[in-house]
Design a protein around this motif. Sequence first.
Motif: not given
Length: 193
Positions: A12, A15, A19, A119, A122, A158, A170, A173, A176-177
Amino acid sequence: MSEEDLLRAQMYRFLARLLAAPPDKATLDAVSRLTGDDTDLGKALSTAAVLAGKTSAADAEREYNALFIGLGRGELVPFGSYYMAGFLNEKPLAKLRKHMIQLEMARSDDVSEPEDHIAALCEMMAGMVDGVFGGDDNLHGQEAFFDSHIGPWAPKFFQDLEAAESSTFYAPIGTIGRVFMEIEATAFKMVAD
């Protein structure tokens, strides 16, 4: 705290860091050292590591700005209200603020954006998992927060980040998210059953 919860909190925060603002050189260097396995999450981490090693801080800032800031607005709008209600500062934000008061969470004075930024959410989840907000043994509280403020929209955000025209660094990313949100949703459902 269990090793699993430590890893969840770290994911978390990872991320949240990427972000909240463009990654600086130190962050890109740290991401470039990540390794992954053959899972979807592991492959995305490995891809992010390779791209971080090839991306300058200036290029990452340009990409971040194109994605999230733009001249009038970025390619993506990373706010829960926008995804859930179609506009910024709508009912989902009011609901989040009420929940934050119940959890004794407050927006940092140095943050000007609404609290439903991906962000910030998270970071809040990381704090719930590692005990900064409400104790790390409150799995049902984490689930309620996730189900109310993250689960309904973050996977779509995401997914959009993965496919965004401006996404290079990104894109993984986003993967991943998305994968991490799927893991969290599945794990919370298993606990509830």
